[in-house]
Write an enzyme that holds these catalytic residues in place. Structure first.
Site, PDB file in Angstrom:
ATOM      1  N   CYS A  14     -15.205   3.750  82.642  1.00 32.02           N
ATOM      2  CA  CYS A  14     -13.808   4.032  82.324  1.00 32.02           C
ATOM      3  C   CYS A  14     -13.599   4.103  80.814  1.00 32.02           C
ATOM      4  O   CYS A  14     -14.447   3.667  80.038  1.00 32.02           O
ATOM      5  CB  CYS A  14     -12.880   2.978  82.927  1.00 32.02           C
ATOM      6  SG  CYS A  14     -13.026   1.347  82.159  1.00 32.02           S
ATOM      7  N   CYS A  17     -13.625   0.762  79.050  1.00 34.61           N
ATOM      8  CA  CYS A  17     -14.991   0.252  78.896  1.00 34.61           C
ATOM      9  C   CYS A  17     -15.705   0.980  77.761  1.00 34.61           C
ATOM     10  O   CYS A  17     -16.466   0.369  77.001  1.00 34.61           O
ATOM     11  CB  CYS A  17     -15.780   0.441  80.196  1.00 34.61           C
ATOM     12  SG  CYS A  17     -15.034  -0.388  81.611  1.00 34.61           S
ATOM     13  N   ASP A 395     -11.266  44.688  72.925  1.00 32.16           N
ATOM     14  CA  ASP A 395     -11.991  45.707  72.177  1.00 32.16           C
ATOM     15  C   ASP A 395     -12.538  46.684  73.224  1.00 32.16           C
ATOM     16  O   ASP A 395     -12.876  46.263  74.338  1.00 32.16           O
ATOM     17  CB  ASP A 395     -13.131  45.033  71.394  1.00 32.16           C
ATOM     18  CG  ASP A 395     -14.017  46.046  70.699  1.00 32.16           C
ATOM     19  OD1 ASP A 395     -13.480  47.001  70.139  1.00 32.16           O
ATOM     20  OD2 ASP A 395     -15.251  45.860  70.729  1.00 32.16           O
TER      21      ASP A 395
END
Length: 702
Positions: A14, A17, A395
């Site tokens: 997490c 952490c 382009d």
């Protein structure tokens, strides 16, 4: 002297952490600087440090550390069977036992309390160890808040709810870790597609050599069915190569002598000898992995906003929790135990985990999905901007068209045949290097006609060429070269004008007496381009624009044939830049699609610059915001659609994270918020956010 080292991580569960792990590493005296990429599970360190020291710093979360060159083994064990999750299952067992005693002999009996106490101790051992350590350092992260809440529940006699909270928290940690690992597999799957060794020619025989020991200039043998280990050039043999891992192309591409091949692609049928042209760390797949990891580390605008908010959110929740616990008893004579309990529940429900993870997990998943499908999105900011595009500018040459002229029309006059005029034209043009000459010679080769020889070739600069075939002189070139020819008629002028209106360049073939015929030559439109433009408009692109240096007649013919709504012709590079700025002023977000090298100013100025056909092209990989690795425009609608879905998911995640917590917090007003409701709201918000984000892994464009 300090060293720069990069490591790969396993078990980083997490964001909280990750922040704590980074902080622990910074406290190592020999470490000068730390950079942790949570999305890619990657760590960069400046300074002298060992893997053992790093794993000790991450021991609180069971983080494993590997050298960057190592390929971490993927753990295929189902998460419910892993040893690390056994305490969670055991805790659930004692909770069931505790509730059995509760209904049989009452909540105050020692067996009931004892069962719940054992469940709390077993299920929360790791949590409490970190929580108490954090309390001593006044470090109020999620585990600290949970530790305070559970201890408080025990002190006011809520043993059952304390045990349930411990179990649900442990379960949410397991599920969150599992979900994040699943999201990160897009990177590990890329890392693991290249072989660790290859057959290399040494002393006139092939031996297995580790990729890190292979040098530029080595000869590599790739057998049928094997993956190619290094980037290189085919010097012998021919085979179909599955390049889907690099370009996202589903159809294999035939490669023969002189063609480039890429590490991580699959040789399907023939044997190839390949000259190695890049070291392992410089291969196209290595660059893709690096750029995807960097992209996942870069914070999107919405993530930066959430991070700033979360900085003030946690202290605010702690203050609210304290006020809920003490204000009603102090000012209104309410029961202390009831409102301390409510305050503890507020502390639990207020954990910011779901909010903090709401954006990065969606970004990681979307960028990983795109990479697997041959699209490199170089950061969360570009993902979000792509999701907000209103206009797409193209382009023309090499993007909407193939970039190489082809003969589209062969029109013989009088008694002459297509085969004859093509044969004569090819005989003359064989001596020319002009692209139109190449188109004619290529058309002749496809017809497989009998070749004839021309003599006395002479180029007429800017107009065409002359040569003799047999004893007759021939002339080939643009219509202006033939205006004084005796057979140049008004009818011929009309035919030329019709072809030019269709986007063709016209070439005439004549001798001194008559014009034998003409050729229409055009840079042909890519297959399926019209469908792609329709898809873009269908998913919400308001305007499609073509920017080209071609004349108005050619530009409009091609643009209208594929459904482009706005065609701008006769543009120099600086004119394209001005056109992009004008579009931005009118519509806002605009993407420019080009080759990543030409039209660089326009690509850089656009909200999002997209490079075409970037496999192996260093310049395109470095300069573009998004790179379509295959020479394939079909990936563009998919990319915009994926980005829009990611934007929706991020907004949904933030709304869900706030909504669930707010709904739970409102229950404190009537005093109905319980610890188990609080933990379910917190765990539910986190899991919903992660699972909602994981939907992006399966996102496909239909």
């Amino acid at each position: 002297m300090s060293e720069d080292n990069t490591y790969r991580l396993q078990g980083l569960s997490c964001t909280n952490c990750a922040a704590k792990f980074e902080k622990n590493i910074q406290q190592i005296s020999t470490v000068e600087d730390v950079e942790l990429n949570f999305g890619a599970s990657k760590l960069k360190i400046k300074g002298l440090v060992t893997v053992e020291q790093l794993e000790e710093a991450g021991a609180f979360d069971g983080i494993k550390v590997y050298q960057e060159s190592e390929q971490p083994t993927e753990d295929s064990t189902p998460f419910w069977k892993k040893n690390a999750n056994f305490p969670t299952l055991l805790s659930l067992f004692f909770i069931i036992v505790g509730y059995t005693f509760l209904f049989q002999i009452g909540e105050d009996h020692m067996l009931t309390i004892g069962s719940f106490a054992v469940a709390i101790i077993i299920g929360g051992a790791v949590l409490f160890k970190e929580g108490f350590k954090n309390l001593l350092h006044l470090d109020f992260d999620m585990k600290t808040l949970m530790t305070i809440a559970i201890i408080g529940a025990v002190l006011i006699g809520e043993w059952a709810e304390g045990a349930v909270v411990v179990f649900l928290f442990a379960l949410s940690e397991v599920l969150e870790s599992y979900s994040m690992d699943k999201a990160r597999r897009s990177i590990t799957s890329l890392i693991n597609i290249t072989p660790k060794e290859a057959l290399i020619k040494r002393n006139n025989e092939y031996v297995n050599v580790l990729v890190k020991d292979i040098n530029i200039g080595d000869i590599m043998l790739v057998k049928p069915g094997n993956k190619i280990a290094m980037d290189g050039q085919v010097i012998n043999g021919g085979s179909s190569i599955n390049q889907s891992s690099i370009t996202g192309e589903s159809i294999p591409v035939f490669k023969t002598k002189g063609d480039e091949v890429y590490a991580g692609t699959l040789n399907e049928e023939g044997s190839l000898e390949v000259l190695v042209t890049k070291r392992a760390e410089d291969t196209t797949i290595a660059k893709i992995i690096h750029l995807v990891e960097e992209a996942q580390a870069e914070k999107a605008p919405s993530q930066k906003l959430v991070d700033r908010f979360a900085k003030y959110y946690t202290p605010a929740i702690m203050l609210v929790s304290l006020l809920v616990a003490i204000v009603p008893p102090l000012l209104f004579g309410a029961t202390w135990s009831t409102w301390i309990y409510q305050g503890l529940a507020v502390l639990v429900v207020g954990c910011p985990c779901a909010l903090v993870i709401s954006t990065p997990v969606a970004i990681v998943t979307a960028i990983g999905n795109a990479a697997r499908n041959g699209v490199l999105i170089k950061g969360g900011i570009h993902l979000e901007q792509t999701g907000r595009l209103q206009v797409v500018a193209f382009d023309k040459t090499g993007t909407l068209t193939k970039g190489t002229p082809e003969v589209t029309t062969v029109m013989p006059f009088s008694e002459h045949t297509e085969e004859k005029i093509l044969t004569y034209a090819a005989a003359i043009e064989e001596f020319s290097q002009h692209p139109l000459a190449t188109a004619i010679t290529n058309a002749f080769k496809k017809k497989s006609g009998e070749k004839i020889t021309a003599d006395n070739f002479n180029s007429i600069t800017g107009k065409g060429a002359t040569a003799s075939i047999g004893k007759i002189n021939y002339k080939i070139g643009s219509p202006s070269l033939f205006e004084d020819h005796p057979t140049f008629s008004d009818d011929l002028v009309k035919k030329i004008a019709q072809l030019q209106a269709g986007g063709n360049t016209v070439v005439l073939l004549a001798n001194d007496e008559e014009i034998l015929g003409l050729f229409g030559i055009a840079d042909t439109v890519r297959k399926g381009t019209h469908t792609i433009i329709e898809q873009l408009h269908r998913i919400g692109i308001k305007q499609s624009v073509m920017l080209t240096g071609d004349n108005q007649l050619t530009g409009e013919a091609i643009g209208k044939s594929i459904g482009i709504s706005d065609i701008k012709t006769n543009l120099m590079p600086e004119d394209k830049l001005d056109a992009i700025r004008a579009i931005q002023q009118s519509y806002g977000n605009v993407a420019m699609i080009g080759d990543g090298v030409n039209d660089a100013p326009a690509l850089a100025t656009a909200t999002v610059g997209v490079a075409m056909g970037s496999a192996g092209t260093d310049a395109a990989l470095e300069t573009a915001d998004i790179a379509l690795m295959g020479d394939d425009l079909e990936k563009l609608p998919y990319t915009i659609d994926l980005s829009r879905k990611a934007l929706k998911v991020i907004k949904q995640n933030i709304g869900l994270a706030f909504g669930l917590k707010l709904a739970a917090l409102l229950l404190t007003i009537p005093g109905l918020l319980t610890l188990w409701i609080a933990i379910i709201a917190d765990m539910g918000a986190t899991l919903i956010v992660v699972l909602n984000s994981l939907r992006l892994m399966r996102s496909r464009f239909l």
